[in-house]
Design a protein around this motif. Structure first.
Motif, short mmCIF file in Angstrom:
data_model
loop_
_atom_site.label_atom_id
_atom_site.label_comp_id
_atom_site.label_asym_id
_atom_site.label_seq_id
_atom_site.Cartn_x
_atom_site.Cartn_y
_atom_site.Cartn_z
N THR A 135 -13.20 10.07 6.88
CA THR A 135 -13.76 10.85 5.77
C THR A 135 -13.48 10.18 4.44
OG1 THR A 135 -11.74 12.16 5.60
CG2 THR A 135 -13.48 13.01 7.04
N SER A 136 -14.32 10.48 3.46
CA SER A 136 -14.07 10.03 2.10
C SER A 136 -13.01 10.91 1.47
CB SER A 136 -15.36 10.07 1.28
OG SER A 136 -16.26 9.07 1.70
N PHE A 137 -12.40 10.45 0.39
CA PHE A 137 -11.28 11.18 -0.20
C PHE A 137 -11.39 11.17 -1.71
CE2 PHE A 137 -10.16 6.77 0.33
CZ PHE A 137 -9.46 6.44 -0.82
N GLY A 138 -10.49 11.89 -2.37
CA GLY A 138 -10.51 11.96 -3.83
C GLY A 138 -11.74 12.68 -4.33
N THR A 139 -12.49 12.06 -5.21
CA THR A 139 -13.67 12.70 -5.78
C THR A 139 -14.90 12.57 -4.89
OG1 THR A 139 -14.25 10.66 -6.97
CG2 THR A 139 -12.84 12.25 -8.12
N MET A 140 -14.79 11.84 -3.80
CA MET A 140 -15.93 11.64 -2.90
C MET A 140 -15.78 12.46 -1.64
SD MET A 140 -16.62 7.54 -3.28
CE MET A 140 -17.04 6.83 -4.89
N SER A 141 -16.89 12.79 -1.03
CA SER A 141 -16.85 13.56 0.21
C SER A 141 -17.91 13.03 1.16
CB SER A 141 -17.08 15.04 -0.05
OG SER A 141 -18.36 15.26 -0.62
N THR A 187 -5.26 7.66 -5.19
CA THR A 187 -4.46 8.63 -4.45
C THR A 187 -5.26 9.08 -3.23
OG1 THR A 187 -3.31 9.44 -6.39
CG2 THR A 187 -3.44 10.93 -4.52
N GLY A 188 -4.62 9.05 -2.09
CA GLY A 188 -5.29 9.43 -0.86
C GLY A 188 -5.59 8.25 0.05
N ILE A 189 -5.42 7.02 -0.45
CA ILE A 189 -5.71 5.85 0.37
C ILE A 189 -4.70 5.68 1.50
CG2 ILE A 189 -4.37 4.25 -1.07
CD1 ILE A 189 -7.74 3.50 0.69
N VAL A 190 -3.49 6.21 1.32
CA VAL A 190 -2.48 6.15 2.38
C VAL A 190 -2.77 7.27 3.36
CG1 VAL A 190 -0.03 6.19 2.95
CG2 VAL A 190 -0.79 5.17 0.79
N ARG A 191 -3.39 6.94 4.49
CA ARG A 191 -3.80 7.94 5.46
C ARG A 191 -4.09 7.26 6.79
NH1 ARG A 191 -9.76 9.09 4.35
NH2 ARG A 191 -10.69 7.05 3.96
N SER A 192 -4.01 8.04 7.88
CA SER A 192 -4.27 7.48 9.20
C SER A 192 -5.70 7.72 9.66
CB SER A 192 -3.29 8.05 10.23
OG SER A 192 -3.42 9.46 10.30
N ASP A 193 -6.28 8.86 9.29
CA ASP A 193 -7.67 9.17 9.65
C ASP A 193 -8.56 8.71 8.50
OD1 ASP A 193 -10.14 10.21 10.35
OD2 ASP A 193 -9.30 12.05 11.16
N GLY A 237 -2.78 8.10 -8.67
CA GLY A 237 -2.47 6.77 -8.17
C GLY A 237 -1.52 6.77 -6.99
N LEU A 238 -1.16 5.56 -6.53
CA LEU A 238 -0.37 5.40 -5.33
C LEU A 238 1.02 5.99 -5.47
CD1 LEU A 238 -0.24 4.26 -2.51
CD2 LEU A 238 0.43 2.06 -3.48
N ALA A 239 1.58 6.00 -6.67
CA ALA A 239 2.92 6.54 -6.86
C ALA A 239 3.01 7.99 -6.40
CB ALA A 239 3.33 6.44 -8.33
N HIS A 240 1.94 8.76 -6.67
CA HIS A 240 1.92 10.15 -6.23
C HIS A 240 1.92 10.24 -4.71
CE1 HIS A 240 -0.12 14.00 -5.20
NE2 HIS A 240 0.62 14.45 -6.20
N ASP A 241 1.16 9.34 -4.05
CA ASP A 241 1.16 9.28 -2.59
C ASP A 241 2.56 9.04 -2.05
OD1 ASP A 241 -2.03 7.73 -1.80
OD2 ASP A 241 -1.46 9.81 -2.10
N LEU A 242 3.26 8.08 -2.67
CA LEU A 242 4.58 7.72 -2.19
C LEU A 242 5.54 8.90 -2.29
CD1 LEU A 242 4.90 4.18 -3.77
CD2 LEU A 242 4.22 4.80 -1.45
N ASP A 243 5.48 9.62 -3.41
CA ASP A 243 6.35 10.77 -3.61
C ASP A 243 6.05 11.86 -2.59
OD1 ASP A 243 6.65 13.59 -5.52
OD2 ASP A 243 8.36 12.28 -5.26
N THR A 244 4.76 12.07 -2.34
CA THR A 244 4.34 13.13 -1.42
C THR A 244 4.67 12.79 0.02
OG1 THR A 244 2.50 13.68 -2.88
CG2 THR A 244 2.36 14.46 -0.61
N LEU A 245 4.51 11.49 0.39
CA LEU A 245 4.65 11.10 1.78
C LEU A 245 6.02 10.53 2.11
CD1 LEU A 245 1.18 9.42 2.28
CD2 LEU A 245 1.87 11.72 2.93
N GLY A 246 6.88 10.37 1.10
CA GLY A 246 8.16 9.72 1.32
C GLY A 246 8.98 10.34 2.42
N GLY A 273 -8.31 2.57 4.52
CA GLY A 273 -7.04 3.29 4.53
C GLY A 273 -5.85 2.37 4.66
N VAL A 274 -4.70 2.88 4.26
CA VAL A 274 -3.43 2.15 4.33
C VAL A 274 -2.45 2.97 5.16
CG1 VAL A 274 -1.44 1.30 3.01
CG2 VAL A 274 -3.76 1.03 2.09
N GLN A 275 -1.72 2.28 6.03
CA GLN A 275 -0.64 2.91 6.79
C GLN A 275 0.60 2.03 6.75
OE1 GLN A 275 -0.26 5.99 9.34
NE2 GLN A 275 -1.02 6.28 7.26
#
Length: 282
Positions: free
Chosen positions: A109-115, A100-106, A7-16, A168-170
């Protein structure tokens, strides 16, 4: 547990840490003035030559009439394909904001379980979020969610069910700017080409439509669309669709695009730079 399940919490920790560094850097803003299109019910000035185009203009309701003065960007429908928790797909709530992965600039591409990667003319999207109630002050630390159709006119998760690209979210930087790398969207039947935008107070609140502050749509100058659809590979269906629609008949933009018309520069070969100032009341 896989990263895409956290989920998003993991994104926040990783990208903080990265967000803190970006904020301290004070990246320069790109002020995106609203511009008129040159077709349908809209008129203005724009030019294109050999696949290149630059568009700007004004209207009776200019988004920026003078220094420190700007309009609130028009509120629009989120449309049928937001995947922000407000609707369902086959009876299940669809919320890409929780992935998780929705916070991105590019967002190509698909993310998570999709490609998969969305093909199309490369496009850099720059959105500057400002406070229309405070002399157009830049709003840093806000979050912007964007989504749009692919080159075939399909939205990921809906028509393109095996993809979640072009979403995506920025977080806005110190100058209120959020930048995305994407493709030029198609023109599908019944709508002028557009990009959907939602603005949130912060990354931590950008998890559900219930927290959004603004919903709007970005419009494209008609000459740029004509150039892309008639010269770029893969957009042939857009030629017919675009010929059958105008700003006057579009069910979203028919009341005007003065605060939603993007400034566009570039060409099909090198790609386009698309920018818009998004004014909100806070």
């Amino acid at each position: 547990m896989d990263d895409h399940d956290k989920g998003l919490a993991h994104d926040l920790d990783t990208l903080g840490r990265r967000r803190v560094l970006l904020g301290a850097a004070g990246l320069a803003a790109t002020t995106a003035l609203a511009a008129w299109g040159c077709g349908g019910s809209d008129s203005g000035s724009s030019s294109s030559s050999s696949g290149s185009s630059s568009s700007s203009g004004s209207s009776s309701s200019s988004a920026s009439t003078s220094a420190g003065t700007c309009a609130v960007t028009a509120e629009e429908t989120e449309g049928p394909y937001p995947s922000d928790g407000s609707n369902t797909i086959n009876g299940t709530v669809s919320n890409a904001l929780a992935l998780t992965g929705i916070v991105r600039s590019d967002i190509r591409t698909s993310f998570g379980t999709m490609s998969g990667t969305a093909a199309g003319v490369p496009t850099t999207l720059t959105l500057t979020v400002v406070n229309a109630n405070d002399s157009c002050a830049d709003l840093s630390g806000y979050a912007v969610y964007v989504w749009h159709c692919d080159r075939d006119g399909e939205y990921s998760l809906y028509g393109a069910t095996d993809q979640n690209y072009l979403r995506g979210v920025q977080e806005t930087d110190a100058s209120g700017v959020a930048t995305f790398t994407t493709i030029f969207p198609a023109c599908y039947s019944g709508r002028m080409p557009h990009i959907h935008i939602e603005v949130y107070r912060s990354i931590t609140t950008a998890t559900s439509y219930t927290n959004k502050l603004k919903t709007t749509q970005l419009a494209f100058p008609t000459d740029v669309c004509t150039t892309v659809y008639t010269t770029a590979t893969g957009y042939s269906a857009s030629v017919t669709n675009f010929a059958q629609i105008s700003f006057a008949t579009d069910n979203v933009f028919s009341d005007g695009t003065s605060t939603e018309m993007a400034t566009v520069t570039g060409n099909v070969t090198d790609g386009y730079a698309v920018s818009l100032q998004v004014g909100i009341s806070v």
